[in-house]
Every structure is written in structure tokens, then in C-alpha cells.
Design a protein around this motif. Sequence first.
Motif, mmCIF file in Angstrom:
data_model
loop_
_atom_site.group_PDB
_atom_site.id
_atom_site.type_symbol
_atom_site.label_atom_id
_atom_site.label_comp_id
_atom_site.label_asym_id
_atom_site.label_seq_id
_atom_site.Cartn_x
_atom_site.Cartn_y
_atom_site.Cartn_z
ATOM 1 N N ASP A 1 -7.546 11.407 -6.771
ATOM 2 C CA ASP A 1 -7.048 11.478 -8.148
ATOM 3 C C ASP A 1 -5.637 12.062 -8.128
ATOM 4 O O ASP A 1 -5.448 13.262 -7.964
ATOM 5 C CB ASP A 1 -7.984 12.352 -8.982
ATOM 6 C CG ASP A 1 -7.463 12.531 -10.411
ATOM 7 O OD1 ASP A 1 -6.427 11.913 -10.758
ATOM 8 O OD2 ASP A 1 -8.091 13.289 -11.167
ATOM 9 N N GLY A 2 -4.659 11.185 -8.286
ATOM 10 C CA GLY A 2 -3.258 11.591 -8.181
ATOM 11 C C GLY A 2 -2.793 12.478 -9.318
ATOM 12 O O GLY A 2 -1.726 13.094 -9.208
ATOM 13 N N THR B 1 -0.845 3.913 -5.751
ATOM 14 C CA THR B 1 -0.497 3.029 -4.624
ATOM 15 C C THR B 1 -0.476 1.565 -5.045
ATOM 16 O O THR B 1 0.394 0.808 -4.608
ATOM 17 C CB THR B 1 -1.539 3.183 -3.489
ATOM 18 O OG1 THR B 1 -1.719 4.567 -3.220
ATOM 19 C CG2 THR B 1 -1.138 2.435 -2.235
ATOM 20 N N GLY B 2 -1.462 1.155 -5.859
ATOM 21 C CA GLY B 2 -1.575 -0.247 -6.263
ATOM 22 C C GLY B 2 -1.581 -1.142 -5.033
ATOM 23 O O GLY B 2 -2.419 -0.983 -4.141
ATOM 24 N N SER B 3 -0.625 -2.038 -4.930
ATOM 25 C CA SER B 3 -0.537 -2.960 -3.796
ATOM 26 C C SER B 3 0.000 -2.280 -2.539
ATOM 27 O O SER B 3 -0.149 -2.799 -1.438
ATOM 28 C CB SER B 3 0.414 -4.100 -4.154
ATOM 29 O OG SER B 3 1.735 -3.582 -4.300
ATOM 30 N N GLY B 4 0.715 -1.157 -2.716
ATOM 31 C CA GLY B 4 1.371 -0.501 -1.582
ATOM 32 C C GLY B 4 2.842 -0.877 -1.441
ATOM 33 O O GLY B 4 3.561 -0.326 -0.603
ATOM 34 N N TYR B 5 3.301 -1.802 -2.273
ATOM 35 C CA TYR B 5 4.688 -2.301 -2.133
ATOM 36 C C TYR B 5 5.731 -1.193 -2.335
ATOM 37 O O TYR B 5 6.630 -1.003 -1.501
ATOM 38 C CB TYR B 5 4.916 -3.450 -3.128
ATOM 39 C CG TYR B 5 6.330 -3.978 -3.146
ATOM 40 C CD1 TYR B 5 6.898 -4.529 -2.006
ATOM 41 C CD2 TYR B 5 7.096 -3.928 -4.309
ATOM 42 C CE1 TYR B 5 8.197 -5.023 -2.025
ATOM 43 C CE2 TYR B 5 8.388 -4.426 -4.343
ATOM 44 C CZ TYR B 5 8.939 -4.967 -3.193
ATOM 45 O OH TYR B 5 10.224 -5.443 -3.216
ATOM 46 N N ILE C 1 -5.035 7.512 -15.046
ATOM 47 C CA ILE C 1 -6.400 7.843 -15.488
ATOM 48 C C ILE C 1 -6.935 8.930 -14.575
ATOM 49 O O ILE C 1 -6.854 8.811 -13.342
ATOM 50 C CB ILE C 1 -7.301 6.588 -15.409
ATOM 51 C CG1 ILE C 1 -6.732 5.495 -16.318
ATOM 52 C CG2 ILE C 1 -8.746 6.910 -15.795
ATOM 53 C CD1 ILE C 1 -7.412 4.152 -16.167
ATOM 54 N N GLU C 2 -7.497 9.992 -15.182
ATOM 55 C CA GLU C 2 -8.020 11.083 -14.353
ATOM 56 C C GLU C 2 -9.313 10.672 -13.662
ATOM 57 O O GLU C 2 -10.080 9.892 -14.199
ATOM 58 C CB GLU C 2 -8.240 12.326 -15.221
ATOM 59 C CG GLU C 2 -6.931 12.995 -15.524
ATOM 60 C CD GLU C 2 -7.090 14.325 -16.243
ATOM 61 O OE1 GLU C 2 -8.161 14.952 -16.127
ATOM 62 O OE2 GLU C 2 -6.124 14.712 -16.915
ATOM 63 N N VAL D 1 -1.079 8.084 -3.286
ATOM 64 C CA VAL D 1 -2.452 8.381 -3.710
ATOM 65 C C VAL D 1 -2.912 7.347 -4.730
ATOM 66 O O VAL D 1 -2.172 7.017 -5.661
ATOM 67 C CB VAL D 1 -2.526 9.807 -4.326
ATOM 68 C CG1 VAL D 1 -3.957 10.139 -4.760
ATOM 69 C CG2 VAL D 1 -2.016 10.847 -3.342
ATOM 70 N N ALA E 1 2.217 5.183 -12.767
ATOM 71 C CA ALA E 1 1.284 4.950 -13.870
ATOM 72 C C ALA E 1 1.713 5.923 -14.966
ATOM 73 O O ALA E 1 2.233 7.003 -14.664
ATOM 74 C CB ALA E 1 -0.147 5.211 -13.426
ATOM 75 N N ILE F 1 2.297 8.481 -6.722
ATOM 76 C CA ILE F 1 0.996 8.410 -7.382
ATOM 77 C C ILE F 1 0.827 6.990 -7.922
ATOM 78 O O ILE F 1 1.665 6.512 -8.698
ATOM 79 C CB ILE F 1 0.894 9.436 -8.536
ATOM 80 C CG1 ILE F 1 1.205 10.856 -8.046
ATOM 81 C CG2 ILE F 1 -0.483 9.354 -9.190
ATOM 82 C CD1 ILE F 1 0.335 11.355 -6.936
#
Length: 219
Positions: free
Chosen positions: A139-140, A92-96, A213-214, A111, A157, A90
Motif C-alpha cells: 500500500d503505497g 507501478t501500473g505497467s512499470g513504464y 486507494i488505501e 510500490v 495516482a 507510488i
Amino acid sequence: MTEGEEDDGAAERKMRFLFSLRQQGMTDARVLSAMEKIDRGRFVRGIFAERAYEDMPLPISCGQTISQPSVVALMTQMLHVGPRDTVLEIGTGSGYQAAVLSCLARRVYTVERHRRLAQEAREIFNALGLSNVVAIAGDGSRGLPDQAPFDRILVTAAAEDPPGPLLSQLKFGGIMVVPVGQSDAVQSLIRVTRTQTGYDYEELRPVRFVPLIEGMAND
Ligand code: SAH
């Protein structure tokens, strides 16, 4: 410059990067080799790209951050991912982080509430030929019910408590690593193991993440 022709400076920075992870107690050979394989420089853009091999979080699109490499290494190590595992990430941000996980697991779903970040991560996964990782805009905090249950769940997160839907989407014997606590304070990284009768909780170390954050973001 094309791939394979990188300058000595970049090669040296990468070597130092791996050395500093080892020095910080990252001993899991599979995790270290995954982090050697996935080039963090591909996930950071613009003026921050040259700092990709430093052990610090860096800004990415949508006001978010790519996590500090030593934290990525620690979380990955604590997750004990096996080659047959299906993993949910949950944030992904950059995907790193998802790319690192994809080297260790059978399949990774990640997600992200910002569609733009999910799309950018997808493009990098394609460019790197990582075919077992899927980035989904969603929404993870609700998990990913369609693909549940999961062997491993990693939340990148911070939530006030481990979200209920994620706990229930964990297989028996499954492990979730999640930062918990108020977003503006120091949070604790927690490892949750689902047993036949309930959940075991272990506190790993203090960390600092952006809040979970929802709902979806607008971009
Ligand atoms: N794992 C990332 C770093 C994560 S930063 C990396 O390797 O780069 C945390 C990410 O969580 C941010 O991109 C933020 O948008 C996302 N996020 C926060 N709340 C979320 C939610 N409810 N669902 C999905 N993603 C969420």
C-alpha cells in the motif's frame, strides 16, 4: 521478429513519438534519452500494443492504465532526478514510468497495490536488464518506511492531499510530484519541495489520474 529487426513502420512510429514529446516542450535531454531507451511497446499488451507510440493512456491489467507518454515526460522532467538519487514511485501500473526513472536515478523503488501488476512489472524489468529498479506489492499510501528517506517521490495516482507518510519520507531538499484532487474531477499536478522548515508547493498543470486507494487489492 527479434529485437533489432523491427519493421520500418515501428521505427517510424518511435521516431514520431519522440518528436511529439519534443514539440510539447520536453527539452530535458536526459529525460528524452531515457524515453528513447525504454520502449513503451514492451509495457502494453494485446490489442493495444500497436498504439503504444501514440500519446494517450492505454488499458493494462487489473483495470488500470499506463499513463500518457507526454505526462510521463512532464512528471519526470519536473522531478529533477539526479544520477545519485534514490526514487520512490507510488503506482507501478505497467512499470513504464519506473523503467524511465531507472535510467536517471541510482535506485528506484516502485510500490503497487495489485500484486499481479507488481509481478508483471518485475518480469519486464528483468527481461530488459534493469537491475536498479525494484517493484514491491504494497500500500503505497504508507510509502516505503524500510527504505526511507527518498531524494525524490513520484505518485502516479491521485490523492485528495499529498499523503502525510510520503511527505515525511522525503529528504530535506527532496522533491515530490503528485496529482491531487477528487478522482472524478480534474486534478492538479503539484510539486512539493521539502525545506529545512517545511514544504513549498507549486501547482504545475491539470491532469487526470486514477485514484490512490488505501490498502492492498485482491489480485
Ligand atoms: N505509473 C504507471 C501508471 C500508474 S496507474 C505506469 O507507468 O504504467 C496508477 C496505479 O496506481 C494503478 O496501477 C493503481 O493500482 C496504483 N495504486 C492506486 N492506489 C495505490 C496505493 N495505495 N498503493 C500502490 N499503488 C496504488
